[in-house]
Enzyme design. Structure first.
Site, PDB file in Angstrom:
ATOM      1  CG  HIS A 268      -2.053   0.845   1.308  1.00 46.87           C
ATOM      2  ND1 HIS A 268      -2.437   1.651   0.272  1.00 46.87           N
ATOM      3  CD2 HIS A 268      -2.912   1.135   2.331  1.00 46.87           C
ATOM      4  CE1 HIS A 268      -3.475   2.383   0.648  1.00 46.87           C
ATOM      5  NE2 HIS A 268      -3.786   2.086   1.897  1.00 46.87           N
ATOM      6  CG  HIS A 307      -4.427   0.408  -8.176  1.00 46.77           C
ATOM      7  ND1 HIS A 307      -5.762   0.398  -7.861  1.00 46.77           N
ATOM      8  CD2 HIS A 307      -3.837   1.238  -7.290  1.00 46.77           C
ATOM      9  CE1 HIS A 307      -5.955   1.199  -6.842  1.00 46.77           C
ATOM     10  NE2 HIS A 307      -4.816   1.725  -6.465  1.00 46.77           N
ATOM     11  CG  ASP A 363       2.861   4.199  -4.077  1.00 49.44           C
ATOM     12  OD1 ASP A 363       2.851   5.300  -3.527  1.00 49.44           O
ATOM     13  OD2 ASP A 363       2.092   3.282  -3.773  1.00 49.44           O
TER      14      ASP A 363
HETATM   15  N1  CMC Z   1       4.519  -7.104 -10.394  1.00 51.59           N
HETATM   16  C1  CMC Z   1       4.373  -8.303 -10.988  1.00 51.59           C
HETATM   17  N2  CMC Z   1       3.213  -8.950 -11.081  1.00 51.59           N
HETATM   18  C2  CMC Z   1       2.141  -8.395 -10.533  1.00 51.59           C
HETATM   19  C3  CMC Z   1       2.204  -7.130  -9.883  1.00 51.59           C
HETATM   20  C4  CMC Z   1       3.457  -6.486  -9.839  1.00 51.59           C
HETATM   21  N3  CMC Z   1       3.583  -5.291  -9.264  1.00 51.59           N
HETATM   22  N4  CMC Z   1       0.985  -6.799  -9.430  1.00 51.59           N
HETATM   23  C5  CMC Z   1       0.179  -7.812  -9.771  1.00 51.59           C
HETATM   24  N5  CMC Z   1       0.874  -8.768 -10.428  1.00 51.59           N
HETATM   25  C6  CMC Z   1       0.346  -9.986 -11.030  1.00 51.59           C
HETATM   26  C7  CMC Z   1       0.054 -11.035  -9.965  1.00 51.59           C
HETATM   27  O1  CMC Z   1       1.156 -11.871  -9.756  1.00 51.59           O
HETATM   28  C8  CMC Z   1      -1.115 -11.758 -10.575  1.00 51.59           C
HETATM   29  O2  CMC Z   1      -0.629 -12.600 -11.589  1.00 51.59           O
HETATM   30  P1  CMC Z   1      -1.243 -14.092 -11.777  1.00 51.59           P
HETATM   31  O3  CMC Z   1      -2.654 -13.843 -12.244  1.00 51.59           O
HETATM   32  O4  CMC Z   1      -0.391 -14.736 -12.787  1.00 51.59           O
HETATM   33  O5  CMC Z   1      -1.174 -14.725 -10.438  1.00 51.59           O
HETATM   34  C9  CMC Z   1      -1.899 -10.658 -11.297  1.00 51.59           C
HETATM   35  O6  CMC Z   1      -0.915  -9.650 -11.618  1.00 51.59           O
HETATM   36  C10 CMC Z   1      -3.004 -10.032 -10.460  1.00 51.59           C
HETATM   37  O7  CMC Z   1      -2.419  -9.596  -9.224  1.00 51.59           O
HETATM   38  P2  CMC Z   1      -3.178  -9.597  -7.823  1.00 51.59           P
HETATM   39  O8  CMC Z   1      -2.168  -9.794  -6.755  1.00 51.59           O
HETATM   40  O9  CMC Z   1      -4.324 -10.548  -7.889  1.00 51.59           O
HETATM   41  O10 CMC Z   1      -3.751  -8.139  -7.803  1.00 51.59           O
HETATM   42  P3  CMC Z   1      -4.295  -7.374  -6.522  1.00 51.59           P
HETATM   43  O11 CMC Z   1      -5.392  -6.506  -7.002  1.00 51.59           O
HETATM   44  O12 CMC Z   1      -4.614  -8.328  -5.429  1.00 51.59           O
HETATM   45  O13 CMC Z   1      -3.041  -6.517  -6.050  1.00 51.59           O
HETATM   46  C11 CMC Z   1      -1.500  -4.741  -5.742  1.00 51.59           C
HETATM   47  C12 CMC Z   1      -2.906  -5.147  -6.245  1.00 51.59           C
HETATM   48  C13 CMC Z   1      -1.357  -3.244  -5.835  1.00 51.59           C
HETATM   49  C14 CMC Z   1      -1.338  -5.188  -4.283  1.00 51.59           C
HETATM   50  C15 CMC Z   1      -0.453  -5.444  -6.640  1.00 51.59           C
HETATM   51  O14 CMC Z   1      -0.579  -5.011  -7.965  1.00 51.59           O
HETATM   52  C16 CMC Z   1       0.978  -5.225  -6.141  1.00 51.59           C
HETATM   53  O15 CMC Z   1       1.451  -5.968  -5.276  1.00 51.59           O
HETATM   54  N6  CMC Z   1       1.696  -4.156  -6.670  1.00 51.59           N
HETATM   55  C17 CMC Z   1       3.010  -3.828  -6.158  1.00 51.59           C
HETATM   56  C18 CMC Z   1       2.887  -2.993  -4.902  1.00 51.59           C
HETATM   57  C19 CMC Z   1       2.429  -1.581  -5.197  1.00 51.59           C
HETATM   58  O16 CMC Z   1       2.920  -0.923  -6.104  1.00 51.59           O
HETATM   59  N7  CMC Z   1       1.480  -1.102  -4.387  1.00 51.59           N
HETATM   60  C20 CMC Z   1       0.964   0.255  -4.486  1.00 51.59           C
HETATM   61  C21 CMC Z   1      -0.452   0.267  -4.942  1.00 51.59           C
HETATM   62  S1  CMC Z   1      -1.026   1.912  -5.423  1.00 51.59           S
HETATM   63  C22 CMC Z   1      -1.025   2.889  -4.012  1.00 51.59           C
HETATM   64  C23 CMC Z   1      -1.625   2.325  -2.794  1.00 51.59           C
HETATM   65  O17 CMC Z   1      -2.628   1.596  -2.805  1.00 51.59           O
HETATM   66  O18 CMC Z   1      -1.103   2.638  -1.733  1.00 51.59           O
END
Ligand code: CMC
Length: 446
Positions: A268, A307, A363
């Protein structure tokens, strides 16, 4: 049969149910009537991480994740970033309308005149270890503030509530700056009420011997835009924490300590810190393809990408990219920007990211600007928390005034053991394979 309903057939019983649809949603409790027997609890929904559950009705922030649209109270984020100030936006989030001139004057005066913190809070902050993470200090200090303002418990008294709103928005920059200066062993710089909200924050962060600190107007404006972009983002993890804790009628200082703790996490608000660490680890542009390969192999995530809601370019990232140039004209260009641009270019062309609709989020670029402005990396989550305060408070007030809301209390699907006879120590099997047994064994060896 009404058009605004869905009909559900329960194949277990053959019975049919007509469930109302309102705002594209069915009420989860309407499913409870679907039973297999009179003593059946009734059908529930299973939705870990709230993937498809609206936890509230809100009128504050609108996001269309597919189109990359973000609006506060109906105003597009790019217009607010271009024309408004953070304090105006905070007022808008909390009150629903942009302030008139007298309203803005009054609001600004009240925020400005609550910027000081009790000297004993300073002592609380002094007690932290020299290398305490500023976000840990920030959220603990928020919790500690609740003990200084016991009146804050009167959450249904609107005047009293308003006072806590002034206090919280006014004091978060002071706490943030004091946490920073504690870490570098510098005496605290007190608020200067002659400066803007952002200018005063820069003063408390960076003032040294000058009689009156003069913030650079370009950096002051950039910080203002960054604060606007971070002010609210509907039902994200920390806002959900704010609403959830607040639903127990907890005071806003304690609720916000919990919200800040949620924001601290690397998935986050801690992501901006992780992006900078990631860019430093990659080191140079030629190492980008190898890094992306490891991300695709599932070794780690590309921080600042992806996201839950945006399946398009995060509009906040686009605006931040634009103001980066203005900042770099003052500070000089950060070589990490070229690295970030290359990382973005390669990722956006790669099938892995395209297929999963992973775009840069807020971010990805914010950290590079913060670094150019001389904020240390561990201050980045704190810089997120300062403006998010107004969003948390707006969502908290909306929750308190919403007749549909009650104490947040999800259900569970219980899959564990049921009603067993207690075993005395002698009766228990010698090899207990459960995790709890393993823990007991380790403890007894120490
Ligand atoms: N790098 C590589 N792969 C990713 C990433 C990433 N940053 N984000 C998602 N994926 C992949 C994930 O592995 C999954 O692939 P598969 O379907 O093959 O398993 C697919 O994309 C869907 O991901 P998810 O984990 O189901 O998506 P989510 O909605 O649960 O997670 C998130 C959202 C923001 C936690 C995630 O994208 C992430 O961990 N990003 C990196 C951390 C980040 O930048 N966070 C800041 C978010 S914006 C500001 C805020 O909220 O504070």
């Amino acid at each position: 049969m009404s058009a605004n309903t869905i009909t559900i057939t329960d194949n277990r019983t053959g019975k049919q149910y007509e469930i109302p649809v309102e705002n594209g949603t069915i009420k989860a409790v309407d499913l409870r009537q679907i039973k297999t027997a009179a003593d059946d609890f009734g059908l529930m929904t299973y939705d870990p991480a709230f993937m498809n559950t609206a936890s509230c009705k809100s009128r504050i922030t609108f996001i269309d994740g597919d189109k990359g649209i973000l609006e506060y109270r109906g105003y597009p984020i790019d217009q607010l970033a271009e024309k408004s100030t953070y304090l105006e936006v905070a007022y808008l989030l909390l009150n629903g309308e942009l302030p008139t001139e007298p309203q803005l004057k009054d609001w600004t005066w009240n925020i400005t005149h609550h910027t000081f913190i009790n000297e004993n809070i300073k002592k609380v902050m002094d007690g932290f270890h020299y290398n305490a993470h500023p976000m840990g200090m920030f959220l603990s200090t928020l919790g500690a503030l609740s003990t200084f303002y016991p009146d804050a418990k009167q959450i249904f008294d609107t005047d009293c509530r308003q006072k806590q709103i002034y206090r919280l928005i006014a004091k978060v920059p002071t706490i943030a700056a004091f946490a920073f200066r504690h870490g570098i062993g510098m005496q605290y710089a007190y608020p200067d009420n002659g400066l803007s909200y952002e200018g005063n924050f820069l003063n408390m962060m960076f003032k040294t011997t000058e009689l009156q600190y003069q913030p650079n107007p370009v950096l002051e404006r950039a910080l203002n835009v960054l604060f606007i972009l971070h002010a609210d983002h509907e039902q994200n993890c920390s806002t959900n924490a704010m609403r959830s804790i607040g639903s127990a009628q907890t005071d806003p200082f304690s609720s916000m300590a919990g919200a800040a703790a949620a924001l601290y996490g690397p998935l986050h608000g801690g992501a901006n810190e992780m992006v900078l660490r990631m860019l430093k680890e990659i080191g140079s542009i030629d190492k980008v393809p190898a890094y992306i390969k490891r991300v695709k192999a599932g070794e780690f995530r590309l921080m600042g990408f992806g996201h839950r809601v945006y399946k398009n370019y995060d509009p906040r990232a686009r605006i931040i990219k634009q103001i980066a140039d203005e900042v770099f004209e003052v500070t000089g260009k950060d070589p990490l920007l070229d690295l970030a641009l290359e990382l973005e270019r390669i990722a956006l062309e790669d099938e892995y990211f395209v297929k999963r609709k992973l775009y840069p989020n807020v971010d990805f670029y914010s950290g590079i600007i913060y670094r150019a402005m001389r904020f240390p990396v561990d201050m980045f989550p704190v810089l997120f928390a300062i403006p998010r305060t107004s969003g948390w408070l707006a969502q908290w007030v909306e929750m308190l005034e919403d007749a549909d809301q009650k104490i947040a209390r999800p259900r569970q699907i219980y899959l564990g053991q049921r009603t067993r006879e207690y075993l005395t120590l002698d009766e228990r099997p010698a090899e207990n394979k459960s995790a709890a047994g393993a823990w007991t064994f380790t403890q007894s060896q120490e």
